[in-house]
Design a protein around this motif. Structure first.
Motif: not given
Length: 51
Positions: A21-29, A18-19, A12-14
């Motif tokens: 980090m994606a949010c920081i970059r604009g919400g795209v994985l 990951i999510t 769950a922490a991993e």
């Protein structure tokens, strides 16, 4: 997914990391991030099927 298995705290922490980090970059994985999440969920599903 509708029936994702229970995750360990580490899994769950991993996924949360990951999510976030994606949010920081604009919400795209990225594809790599999507694949990593899928591998985590696959492992959890296999573990749940053994029970």
């Amino acid at each position: 997914m509708a029936q994702d298995p229970p995750l360990t705290a580490r899994e769950a922490a991993e996924i949360a990391r990951i999510t976030a980090m994606a949010c920081i970059r604009g919400g795209v994985l990225t594809t790599r991030q999507e694949n990593r999440i899928e591998r985590i969920l696959d492992g959890a599903r296999k573990r749940a099927d053994k029970k």
